[in-house]
Design a protein around this motif. Sequence first.
Motif, PDB file in Angstrom:
ATOM      1  N   GLN A  44       4.019   0.671   1.467  1.00 29.67           N
ATOM      2  CA  GLN A  44       3.500   0.828   0.101  1.00 29.67           C
ATOM      3  C   GLN A  44       1.971   0.807   0.131  1.00 29.67           C
ATOM      4  O   GLN A  44       1.369  -0.166   0.607  1.00 29.67           O
ATOM      5  N   GLN A 256      -1.378  -2.920  -5.813  1.00 30.71           N
ATOM      6  CA  GLN A 256      -0.282  -2.067  -5.363  1.00 30.71           C
ATOM      7  C   GLN A 256       0.785  -2.053  -6.445  1.00 30.71           C
ATOM      8  O   GLN A 256       0.874  -2.967  -7.259  1.00 30.71           O
ATOM      9  N   TYR A 258       3.992   0.763  -8.555  1.00 32.35           N
ATOM     10  CA  TYR A 258       4.490   2.112  -8.809  1.00 32.35           C
ATOM     11  C   TYR A 258       3.451   2.979  -9.518  1.00 32.35           C
ATOM     12  O   TYR A 258       3.526   4.204  -9.462  1.00 32.35           O
ATOM     13  N   PRO A 262       5.382   4.098  -4.940  1.00 26.61           N
ATOM     14  CA  PRO A 262       6.408   3.188  -4.425  1.00 26.61           C
ATOM     15  C   PRO A 262       6.234   3.074  -2.909  1.00 26.61           C
ATOM     16  O   PRO A 262       5.421   3.804  -2.330  1.00 26.61           O
ATOM     17  N   PRO A 263       6.961   2.178  -2.259  1.00 26.58           N
ATOM     18  CA  PRO A 263       6.952   2.170  -0.792  1.00 26.58           C
ATOM     19  C   PRO A 263       7.449   3.528  -0.287  1.00 26.58           C
ATOM     20  O   PRO A 263       8.378   4.105  -0.849  1.00 26.58           O
TER      21      PRO A 263
END
Length: 278
Positions: A44, A256, A258, A262-263
């Motif tokens: 992410q 970090q 969305y 995302p990751p």
Amino acid sequence: AKLAGRGTFRFFTPTMDARAQARSRLAGELSDALEHDEFSLVYQPVIDMASGVVAGAEALLRWQNRYIGAINPEQFVPLAEEMGMILPIGEWLTLAACREAMAWQGCGVGPLRIAINVSPRQVQQTDIAETLRRALDETGLSASLVTVEITESLILGAGAEVVRKLERVRDLGATIAVDDFGTGYASLSYLKHFPVDVLKIDRSFVAEALANSEDARLIEAIIALGHSLGMKVVGEGVETFEQQMFLAERGCDLAQGYRFSPPLAAERFREFVLQSRA
Ligand code: C2E
Ligand code: CA
Ligand code: CA
Ligand code: CA
């Protein structure tokens, strides 16, 4: 306490049986998951709030079992902890994450920071500094690019031995972050005794920042606390522009969530970084 006579309390209800069964099934699959190469890491992006550039990534573990399918880390990480499986998994993922971070330097992404999650049991029962040192040796990655994320719960019950272990991680040149900061009940005075460089504001506070003035003030207090102790502060779970602005205006260093990305699978993460600079 299992007197299952008529009218008496039955400790093992049918639903608990089903749950226990599912759990032992999961445990059985988990014990073979490394051999079957069922784990992977996703990355992410972590964004520098002042410049907007990608500063690094947090490596997050994924498990895709060949029978059950994808299993959520909130489900299998605690189980892996209990089973002791988190120890070999931790060795595997430390090496995998360092290898990926080293590869960034050869593909135009460049040197970026990689954050790795370590569970309390990994710190208590293994020499995490030695695990990290071996991964760095094997990959050639600089320790200065590695952040080790620990939980508040580790700190809560920690003795001098845990402090020494974390100091050895730091002596290698790596950085230590406290994950989900503010959710544990550890006293703030521990920050004085622990080798901590980064506070990660738990996403439950970020989620409520604009709706709840107590959460807003908690975030402000965490940023002020971190900065007064010379630490960097990361806002987690940033989903909206408003949350991003709220944190940026209050001097939060990194973020970090969305809102940014995302990751991502390794390849997608590389593309994300390159595209973000185009
Ligand atoms: P964490 O370390 O706090 O990881 C952040 C979690 O928040 C990740 O869930 C991530 O996908 C999720 N997330 C990121 N951005 C947002 C957002 O904007 N909104 C929301 N609602 N969620 C967001 P994930 O990957 O499911 O991991 C869950 C937890 O599992 C992690 O929490 C960590 O405690 C554990 N975990 C994951 N990977 C590892 C690992 O490699 N080792 C260990 N020991 N634990 C891990
Ligand atoms: Ca098995
Ligand atoms: Ca984390
Ligand atoms: Ca977290």
